[in-house]
Every structure is written in C-alpha cells, then in structure tokens.
Design a protein around this motif. Structure first.
Motif, PDB file in Angstrom:
ATOM      1  N   TYR A   1      -6.922  -9.615   1.064  1.00  0.00           N
ATOM      2  CA  TYR A   1      -6.142  -8.912   0.044  1.00  0.00           C
ATOM      3  C   TYR A   1      -7.043  -8.394  -1.066  1.00  0.00           C
TER       4      TYR A   1
ATOM      5  N   GLY B   1      -7.597   1.322   4.561  1.00  0.00           N
ATOM      6  CA  GLY B   1      -7.852  -0.056   4.151  1.00  0.00           C
ATOM      7  C   GLY B   1      -8.040  -1.026   5.293  1.00  0.00           C
TER       8      GLY B   1
ATOM      9  N   TRP C   1      -6.064   6.833  -2.874  1.00  0.00           N
ATOM     10  CA  TRP C   1      -6.822   5.743  -2.238  1.00  0.00           C
ATOM     11  C   TRP C   1      -8.262   6.178  -2.023  1.00  0.00           C
TER      12      TRP C   1
ATOM     13  N   ASN D   1      -8.857  -0.448  -7.750  1.00  0.00           N
ATOM     14  CA  ASN D   1      -7.692   0.045  -7.007  1.00  0.00           C
ATOM     15  C   ASN D   1      -6.388  -0.353  -7.685  1.00  0.00           C
TER      16      ASN D   1
ATOM     17  N   ARG E   1      -3.222   5.556   3.787  1.00  0.00           N
ATOM     18  CA  ARG E   1      -3.791   4.517   2.935  1.00  0.00           C
ATOM     19  C   ARG E   1      -4.017   3.234   3.736  1.00  0.00           C
TER      20      ARG E   1
ATOM     21  N   MET F   1       0.812  -1.216   0.000  1.00  0.00           N
ATOM     22  CA  MET F   1       0.000   0.000   0.000  1.00  0.00           C
ATOM     23  C   MET F   1       0.850   1.272   0.000  1.00  0.00           C
TER      24      MET F   1
ATOM     25  N   ILE G   1      -8.724  -5.166  -0.186  1.00  0.00           N
ATOM     26  CA  ILE G   1      -7.871  -3.987  -0.363  1.00  0.00           C
ATOM     27  C   ILE G   1      -7.675  -3.678  -1.844  1.00  0.00           C
ATOM     28  N   TRP G   2      -7.248  -4.700  -2.561  1.00  0.00           N
ATOM     29  CA  TRP G   2      -6.871  -4.490  -3.953  1.00  0.00           C
ATOM     30  C   TRP G   2      -7.961  -4.992  -4.890  1.00  0.00           C
ATOM     31  N   THR G   3      -9.004  -4.191  -4.985  1.00  0.00           N
ATOM     32  CA  THR G   3     -10.034  -4.453  -5.987  1.00  0.00           C
ATOM     33  C   THR G   3      -9.448  -4.151  -7.369  1.00  0.00           C
TER      34      THR G   3
ATOM     35  N   ALA H   1     -11.632  -2.569   5.737  1.00  0.00           N
ATOM     36  CA  ALA H   1     -12.006  -3.592   4.754  1.00  0.00           C
ATOM     37  C   ALA H   1     -11.346  -4.930   5.066  1.00  0.00           C
TER      38      ALA H   1
END
Length: 245
Positions: free
Chosen positions: A53, A21, A105, A61, A17, A6, A56-58, A24
């Motif tokens: 994970y 996150g 973010w 993103n 950031r 991140m 966080i990391w759609t 989530a």
C-alpha cells in the motif's frame, strides 16, 4: 483499483491508474517474500500489505489525491448552472493542464503538471480565473469551508509549509492490552468473590423443561399412531384389489 482507493475522485476512472500501480505492488510483495526467506523469519502478511500500500500511496501521491478529492467534492455539490460553469472553465484550460488532472497518476500523460505543490497551485489559480464569477466565488468559499472541516489535506497539497501527508509505511504494533482499568476491575471482583467452583447456569426452569419433554413425547406417539393407521389402510386396500383365487 477500487480496493486500493485508486479510483479518480473526480472522474471515476481507475483502470490506467491501477495498471500503472501494479508493478510497484508486485515489486513490494516480491521483496517482502524474498527478505522473509533470506532471514528465515516468519512471513508477516501485515508488513507485506503495508509495504504494498505504501508503494502505491506515497506521501506525494496522497497529496495529489487530496487535491483531486476536493475537486470531486465541489463538483458533486453543484447544481446545473454550477456544473456548466465548472466545465466551461475547466476545458478553457490548456490541454496539458486539464489532461494531467484527469490522469492523476505518476507516469500517465501530463501528470507532471500536478505532481508538485507548486504545479497544483498554478493549476488551481489558473482554473479559478477561467470560471464564471459566481462559480469562482463559490469555489473560493468551498476551499475555506473544506479546509476548516477536513483539516490540512487540501492546504498540504498546495504549500510546502505544512509538510506532506503521512504515508503507510509499516510500523510494528505492540500487543493489544485493551481496557486496562476494566480488566483490573474484573480481576479484583473475581478475587474478592467467594466462588471456588463452576456453578452451572440453568437457562430454563424445570417446569418448562418438563412440559417441553412431555409435548415432544405426545408428538412422537401421535406420529407413530398415524404411521400404524396408514400401514393398516394400505394392507386393506391391497387385499380388496387382489384378484380372487
């Protein structure tokens, strides 16, 4: 933040950031624990980690990060004149544009200026127009070279035609079978061999083993002899130092 990648690729900041996150991640882990307890299924740490994970990391993103990664890569390759031109053009942008890029973010101020492919395209074109001509030409060449060397990451972030990057949604993995051909060959060699019992392997020949045993015995005897001499000498010293009766 560092473990989850991140850290902002252009600024190095990550605290805000990571805090954004954290909710989530906690939500994904809690839901995974709750679903495992309700279904009485065995807890799967791989699935929990993947869900966290993925929270966080759609794909959106990831696309935004890919855009920022190019900016960081370009910035790191610049010399003094290029750096001056880069920042001169960057801070000529309206504050919401450069502030949103530094935020990077969802939920942080002005990030909506970079969340969609169209917003990032507007930012990129506006930014290039503010740069000195040599730096702008260098950036355009870097865009072409980066897209060739790194694939679709950068083009995906500024156009809908190539879709979104793949996310980290959990996918059930099959059993690892390894190298099937090598295993089949090893099995065939074992079956064809005439060995029916375990054969012990001697890693050192008998002469070296005997020599080592003899050497150890000599060392033990020497140590014992020295110990006896020390004891005798100490007795003599005590007798000499004792007062006469």
């Amino acid at each position: 933040g560092g473990a989850a990648a991140m850290v902002h690729p252009s600024t190095g900041y990550h605290l805000c950031r990571a805090m954004m996150g954290a909710g989530a991640v906690a939500r994904a882990v809690r839901e995974e624990l709750a679903s495992s307890s309700k279904s009485k299924a065995e807890y799967n740490p791989d699935r929990a980690a993947a869900r966290a994970y993925d929270a966080i990391w759609t794909p959106d993103n990831i696309a935004q990060r890919n855009f920022a990664v190019f900016g960081g890569e370009f910035l790191m390759k610049q010399r003094v004149r290029g750096l001056r031109g880069f920042f001169d053009g960057f801070f000529k942008l309206p504050l919401p544009l450069w502030g949103g890029f530094l935020a990077g973010w969802p939920g942080l101020p002005n990030n909506e200026r970079h969340e969609t492919w169209s917003a990032r395209l507007v930012f990129g074109l506006t930014f290039v127009s503010k740069l000195p001509l040599p730096v702008a030409l260098d950036m355009l060449a870097a865009i072409v070279g980066y897209s060739i060397s790194e694939g679709l990451a950068l083009p995906q972030s500024v156009t809908p035609l190539l879709g979104l990057p793949e996310g980290y949604e959990y996918k059930e993995k099959g059993m690892a079978v390894g190298d099937v051909a090598a295993k089949a060959e090893a099995r065939r060699m074992i079956l064809e061999s005439g060995v029916e019992e375990v054969v012990p392997v001697d890693f050192e020949d008998s002469s070296s083993a005997a020599a080592a045993t003899t050497a150890n015995a000599v060392v033990v005897e020497d140590v014992a002899a020295e110990s006896k001499v020390d004891v005798v000498e100490s007795d003599v010293v005590e007798e000499e130092s004792a007062p006469f009766a």
